[in-house]
Design an enzyme around this catalytic site. Sequence first.
Site: not given
Length: 332
Positions: A40, A42, A86, A128, A254
């Site tokens: 909320e 953001k 992500k 990815k 990674e």
Amino acid sequence: MLSNSSILLTGGTGSFGHTFVPMTLAKYNPKRLVIYSRDEMKQWEMAKLFKDDRRVRFFIGDIRDRERLYRALDGIDQVVHAAATKIVPTAEYNPFECVKTNIIGAMNLIDACIDKGIKRVVALSTDKASSPVNLYGATKLASDKMFVAGNSYAGGHDTRFSVVRYGNVMGSRGSVIPFFQSIKDAGVLPITDARMTRFMITLEQGVELVWHAFEDMQGGEIYVKKIPSMNITDIAKAVAPTARQEFIGIRPGEKLHEQMIGVEDALHTYEYSEHFKILPAIHGWSSDPYRIKDGIKVKGDFMYASDNNQDWMTIPQLEAWIAANVSKIGLP
């Protein structure tokens, strides 16, 4: 396709949304552009930027919540799916949460879009998802497969799904350039591995790829933008030329190099002037002339990765981009 339509953007308060919304408003003048997200604060901050534009609406909700999605999709024509968990290390340490958002959330959206008669859906993917080595990539590969198969899952419904895939978004929140910018005054930049390379794409290019997908898609395509690569040490030099580089080793999950098209996908991949298209392996769709259009089949051993790329960004080129975009780097 997008002109005078109603569009819903999941995860719309992120870096992509902050670029997609003003660009799409200016180019297509949609009837409504709905931001669907769960934070909320953001939404509150983003709403201030568009307080005088009645076309922009905000809808609190989570893609994990099927019923809320059904309500949000009322009257919507097209959907852009940008919501995701992500951050790679976060996903490694919180795998159940990543699966709930990236896989179950995708399933919820696919079902809801079919049932609500949404015309077109474009989902954002990531490098990815190609030959994944981390949980985030694995969940996005599963999501990509679901959006591709959603076209047959839809049966007699008219809803069509496609995917866009790209690598490191220059200057986006949580990416390497704003991270280096935030610590460069210390005089030391941590480098995971001197061999590491990354694709380089701007948010504007990402938005344009989504637009292209909406105009071109028949359903099931994965669009991959042709973009330059850069070595991680050169990125560091462009941000802070005099800083010392300290090598710290690769983080959990990674990769040394980004990959957007693996050799396994070469059989179904076609090349175009500014992008590639991975066509669906199911139902013989990879030989469908309406999906191929004017594409040229890639070689059987083709692989599109950041270390074998033919196009490389130079340090001066990145320095010029940083100078032109310094006020926007790292913003939502």
